[in-house]
Design a protein around this motif. Structure first.
Motif, PDB file in Angstrom:
ATOM      1  N   GLY A 149       0.799  -1.218   0.000  1.00  0.00           N
ATOM      2  CA  GLY A 149       0.000   0.000   0.000  1.00  0.00           C
ATOM      3  C   GLY A 149       0.830   1.266   0.000  1.00  0.00           C
ATOM      4  N   SER A 163      -4.487   3.561   2.064  1.00  0.00           N
ATOM      5  CA  SER A 163      -3.554   2.914   2.988  1.00  0.00           C
ATOM      6  C   SER A 163      -3.590   3.691   4.294  1.00  0.00           C
ATOM      7  CB  SER A 163      -2.143   2.881   2.426  1.00  0.00           C
ATOM      8  OG  SER A 163      -1.636   4.186   2.238  1.00  0.00           O
ATOM      9  N   GLN A 183      -4.527  -1.837   4.001  1.00  0.00           N
ATOM     10  CA  GLN A 183      -4.833  -1.326   2.672  1.00  0.00           C
ATOM     11  C   GLN A 183      -6.207  -1.808   2.230  1.00  0.00           C
ATOM     12  OE1 GLN A 183      -1.720  -3.396   2.744  1.00  0.00           O
ATOM     13  NE2 GLN A 183      -0.772  -1.583   3.629  1.00  0.00           N
ATOM     14  N   ALA A 200      -9.515  -0.681   4.440  1.00  0.00           N
ATOM     15  CA  ALA A 200      -8.123  -0.478   4.868  1.00  0.00           C
ATOM     16  C   ALA A 200      -8.008  -0.551   6.386  1.00  0.00           C
ATOM     17  CB  ALA A 200      -7.607   0.869   4.358  1.00  0.00           C
TER      18      ALA A 200
END
Length: 522
Positions: free
Chosen positions: A287, A473, A486, A499
């Protein structure tokens, strides 16, 4: 235990030792789960790296499993585990690589006076004895043993001659001289290798390796200086990830040798057309976006905006391009598939992007691709990568998103209602926030029963357009433990929720792992 292939003492190429799965993962926010490591290891095999350092087996049960699984997943590269000069470390590393086709061990101990005094509380003789003992023990079980003098660039050269001489006598086959702190300058780093190769008895019977960090931006330059002075192995990572400012970048050092073969006189055996897919796969897994101006793999690496440059490139590419994009695997056309594309074409494109289709649920991935095609007019390579790696990045699901409802306007406080499964039981939470993402996160925290600090939150449109697939992220910290998460989705709030839940699952898994203390490693 099987032994690794017997390597020539002076190979006719520079061997590439990839430590993305070990040193690279030590970079904050770059933690990978076992399935992600296996996917990346298989891509490293397609990249044709010579050695994969799969992890530090003794550091945790999770790392031991990762090393073991990677050792079983690849067949061509040598697979190593890192080990300190301790009985528990050596034995754990040996067990972890036991089923590798080409197993090895990487033993290290610091040799600089500053490390001996302030970190190890050992004298020079103690370090020499520990190094010799560890190599001797490992040699009883396998032939492929690499030994590293941690902080070599700040070690007294004559003392290091003694250490290297003894571990070679004990059976080490590769000697690594790391610039652990990124302290060295290319000229002095090169001289160190020349000195060691001249003074160490049996120096011509081992392969000399360079492991450089990038604190002063010199990791690639120092690695090349080592090669110019006889090193025949470079330790590096994809995208240069690693401790602090990172490691020597694989793509940069490989392409430097390839592009300037007239000067270097030696190259690696890397399949350079797999460089770009490897870079993109790692970026998707951890990410972390590749900076646009990153050499070789950044979006601007082959872009030209200045009129003079554009004119020159149109007339003759070599006026401003010293490499061809195709040489590193950048596709000439990023528009690849659409809603009328079939399963076979989809599968082929995954392979071209570095995805191991045997490790992917193709039916599910293809169905999600078709659903995305209905939402977007144009589907790009990065969209497809995001879809496939989204599933791979899922850890053991203690928390699972079931439903998300958000609402906001210029006159109403943003509100979120989240339904999650916690160990299989559904719970619903509501919260207001400064924005829809903030409200969503507060609702998730309520259900999870924790409130970690959000240290980083980043949103990236994977491709262009208002219908772009968004990737989020985040980095969260609780009680000194930091984990990354992520998520990718065409709805950015949904991507944000995915995420955070990914990070919470990682945090939960880390709580259950029984971690053992480790010292700093090069």
């Amino acid at each position: 235990m099987a032994s690794a292939n017997t390597e020539p003492h002076q190979p006719d190429h520079v061997r590439i030792f990839d430590t993305t799965l070990r040193d690279g993962e030590q970079s904050p926010g770059c933690t990978m789960n076992v399935e992600e490591k296996i996917a990346l290891a298989r891509q490293l095999e397609r990249l044709n790296v010579d050695i994969i350092e799969a992890g530090f087996a003794v550091s945790s049960p999770g790392d031991f499993e990762s090393v073991t699984r990677v050792a079983q997943a690849v067949t061509e590269p040598i697979v190593l585990s890192l080990s300190r000069t301790r009985e528990e470390d050596v034995d754990s590393a040996l067990r972890a690589v036991d089923h590798a086709r080409h197993p090895g061990i990487h033993i290290f101990i610091a040799t600089s006076d500053i490390h001996l005094k302030y970190k190890l509380n050992m004298n020079r003789e103690d370090v020499l004895d520990a190094a010799t003992w560890a190599v001797t023990r490992a040699k009883k079980h396998l032939d492929y043993i690499e030994f590293s003098c941690e902080d070599a660039s700040r070690t007294d050269w004559d003392y290091m001659v003694d250490v290297c001489s003894e571990v070679i006598r004990a059976g080490a086959t590769i000697i690594n001289l790391p610039d652990t702190t990124g302290h060295a300058m290319p000229e002095e780093f090169g001289r160190m290798f020349a000195y060691m190769r001249e003074k160490v008895p049996g120096a011509d019977k081992v392969i000399w390796s360079a492991h450089c960090h990038n604190d002063l931006g010199l990791a690639v330059a120092n690695s090349l200086a080592a090669v110019r002075n006889g090193a025949r192995q470079i330790e590096c990572t994809i995208n240069g990830i690693g401790e602090r400012a990172g490691n020597c970048s694989l793509e940069e050092v490989v392409m430097a040798m390839k592009t300037r073969k007239d000067f270097m006189g030696i190259q690696s055996r890397i399949n350079t057309r797999q460089i770009y897919p490897s870079s993109r796969l790692l970026s998707q897994i951890i990410g972390q976006s590749v900076p646009a101006n990153k050499p070789i793999v950044g979006d601007n690496a082959f872009a030209h905006e200045a009129g003079i440059h554009q004119d020159g490139v149109l007339k003759y590419k070599l006026t401003y391009e010293i490499m061809k994009p195709e040489d590193i695997g950048i596709p000439s056309n990023k528009l690849v598939l659409g809603k009328h594309s079939g399963r076979h074409a989809f599968s082929n494109r995954l392979k071209e992007l570095g995805i191991d289709t045997d490790a992917v649920d193709l039916n599910k991935a293809f169905a999600e691709f078709k659903a995305l095609c209905d939402k977007k007019k144009i589907v790009y390579d990065d969209d497809i990568l995001a879809l496939v790696t989204e599933e791979a990045r899922r850890t053991t699901d203690h928390f699972e998103l079931v439903d998300l409802k958000v609402g906001s306007s210029s006159t109403i406080t943003p509100h979120a209602e989240v339904t999650m499964r916690v160990d299989g039981v559904e719970h619903t939470g509501n919260s207001n926030g400064d924005g829809m993402v903030d409200a969503c996160y507060k609702a998730i925290y309520k259900i999870a029963g924790i409130n970690p600090a959000l240290e980083r939150y980043a949103v990236k449109a994977i491709t262009g357009g208002t219908d772009a697939l968004g990737e989020v992220s985040c980095l969260i910290r609780e009680n000194g433990s930091t984990v990354a998460g992520q998520g990718a989705h065409s709805d950015i709030v949904m991507a944000s929720a995915l995420a955070l839940i990914n990070a919470l699952n990682r945090l939960q898994n880390r709580r259950h792992a029984v971690l053992k203390p480790t010292s700093d490693v090069h």
